[in-house]
Scaffold this motif. Structure first.
Motif, PDB file in Angstrom:
ATOM      1  N   TYR A  82       0.813  -1.216   0.000  1.00 34.21           N
ATOM      2  CA  TYR A  82       0.000   0.000   0.000  1.00 34.21           C
ATOM      3  C   TYR A  82       0.851   1.273   0.000  1.00 34.21           C
ATOM      4  N   LYS A  83       2.162   1.096  -0.231  1.00 34.32           N
ATOM      5  CA  LYS A  83       3.092   2.210  -0.430  1.00 34.32           C
ATOM      6  C   LYS A  83       3.145   3.162   0.758  1.00 34.32           C
ATOM      7  N   LEU A  84       3.018   2.601   1.955  1.00 38.12           N
ATOM      8  CA  LEU A  84       3.188   3.406   3.158  1.00 38.12           C
ATOM      9  C   LEU A  84       4.675   3.602   3.432  1.00 38.12           C
ATOM     10  N   SER A  85       4.983   4.540   4.274  1.00 36.94           N
ATOM     11  CA  SER A  85       6.365   4.785   4.650  1.00 36.94           C
ATOM     12  C   SER A  85       6.827   3.758   5.679  1.00 36.94           C
ATOM     13  N   PHE A  86       7.897   3.030   5.356  1.00 33.81           N
ATOM     14  CA  PHE A  86       8.449   2.078   6.325  1.00 33.81           C
ATOM     15  C   PHE A  86       8.907   2.820   7.581  1.00 33.81           C
ATOM     16  N   ALA A  87       9.535   3.990   7.384  1.00 34.38           N
ATOM     17  CA  ALA A  87      10.037   4.752   8.533  1.00 34.38           C
ATOM     18  C   ALA A  87       8.894   5.170   9.446  1.00 34.38           C
ATOM     19  N   VAL A 103      -4.311   5.807  -0.537  1.00 34.53           N
ATOM     20  CA  VAL A 103      -4.733   4.403  -0.372  1.00 34.53           C
ATOM     21  C   VAL A 103      -6.217   4.297  -0.683  1.00 34.53           C
ATOM     22  N   SER A 104      -6.545   3.430  -1.630  1.00 36.39           N
ATOM     23  CA  SER A 104      -7.942   3.286  -2.036  1.00 36.39           C
ATOM     24  C   SER A 104      -8.213   1.840  -2.425  1.00 36.39           C
TER      25      SER A 104
END
Length: 356
Positions: free
Chosen positions: A18-23, A48-49
């Motif tokens: 979902y291309k969230l930030s790992f950090a 996010v959809s």
């Protein structure tokens, strides 16, 4: 009173999907390991959809509106998600927000108007000074919270009931690999925009230092340019987006972590790079283009941002004796003592108990 954390996380195996930030996710997870929250809720970023993959996470309840299934309607989904959260928060609760943004601003206003007994606090990790009215509004909201934990001491942050803590590490007793032999290999990771990583300068600099190796992980804004460099210069290695376990493998194999933020950009004076705390926890040697008062007492290298100055500084570091370089490595114990989650829990309690 219950302590509630409102953040933006998914289980580790879904972060990349979902291309969230790992950090960002790692920061929240680290903070949650201390057991300081009675309840954690997550709202997803606007990008996010669609239907969310089912998962079980006893530590986190995802609030996800069906409006995200329907293209343009996802832009108003946070309003309905904020209504849902409003119903879940009780009078006299203490709420902690991961930043103040479009994802939670409506909830902040709702609670202020209709549940004023709720103590609202913000953990201010990222703020970019901007002339846009909406961004000034987010800063105004942040500065009108009951309390604040900030990662940098910017004069823009005016909450008196606050503390500056540049990062959080879990209190899990883990030991991390120490640097034994200082290979002349450097890692830049995470957001790779020039304001955050100065990647263009790094590519040019390391192309002139073939005796040193540059590892790159993350999504480069200009992949074509990066590929041109790696095709010409064997000492520049682009790993691209990798799973967290693979990132740790690369980190542990690389003695130096580069934090090459451009000090001319005002947002870099309003935050602190989480990769630095993570790398210190993992015993790496930090090379930074910015001086951080938050790291007083921790050894790290400061280098110039001009390419000629940067090359001169990096070459001087690479020529230093291993015995001298090791003094800048293996500082995990200091980071654990100063920034562990128990310290954060103690400060959250102090802030909550503060009376204006």
């Amino acid at each position: 009173m219950s302590r509630v954390f409102i953040t933006h996380i998914l289980p580790q195996h879904l972060v990349a999907k979902y291309k969230l930030s790992f950090a960002a996710c790692n920061f929240s997870r680290n903070l949650m390991t201390g057991g300081g929250f009675d309840k954690v809720y997550s709202i997803m970023p606007l990008f996010v959809s669609g239907k969310m993959e089912a998962f079980e996470d006893p530590d986190n309840e995802l609030v996800y509106s069906r409006l995200r299934h329907y293209g343009p309607l996802r832009k108003i989904a946070p309003l309905f998600e904020n209504f849902t959260l409003f119903s879940k928060i009780s009078k006299n609760d203490s709420v902690w927000y991961y930043n103040c943004t479009i994802l939670n601003a409506f909830l902040i206003v709702l609670l202020h108007l209709f549940k004023p007994s709720v103590k609202q606090n913000v953990i201010l990790l990222d703020y970019t000074p901007c002339d846009k009215m909406i961004d000034r509004f987010f800063l105004w909201l942040s500065n009108h919270m009951h309390g604040m934990i900030k990662l940098a001491d910017s004069p823009l942050f005016t909450v008196k009931n606050s503390v500056c803590l540049p990062g959080v590490v879990p209190d899990d007793g883990k030991e991390y690999p120490k640097v034994q032999n200082v290979k002349k290999e450097f890692l830049i990771s995470g957001a790779l925009g020039d304001n955050i990583s100065m990647l263009s300068m790094l590519l040019d600099a390391f192309s002139q230092m073939p005796e040193l190796t540059l590892h790159i992980t993350g999504k480069a804004p200009d992949v074509k340019k990066v590929k041109e460099y790696i095709s010409k210069y064997k000492n520049i290695i682009y790993h691209g987006m990798v799973e967290y376990d693979e990132y740790l493998r690369i980190l542990h194999a690389t003695p130096f972590l580069l934090s090459t933020r451009d000090p001319r950009y005002p947002e870099n004076q309003c935050n602190f790079p989480s990769k630095v705390i993570e790398a210190l926890l993992h015993n790496r040697i930090i090379v930074s283009t910015i001086h951080y008062p938050q790291l007083e007492g921790i050894k790290y290298f400061e280098v110039g941002t001009d390419i000629e100055e940067f090359i001169k500084d990096i070459q001087a570091i690479s020529r230093a004796a291993d015995d001298d370089l090791i003094q800048y490595a293996n500082q995990s114990s200091i980071v654990k003592e100063r920034f562990n989650v128990r310290v954060w829990n103690e400060w959250m309690k102090k802030i909550e108990e503060y009376e204006n």
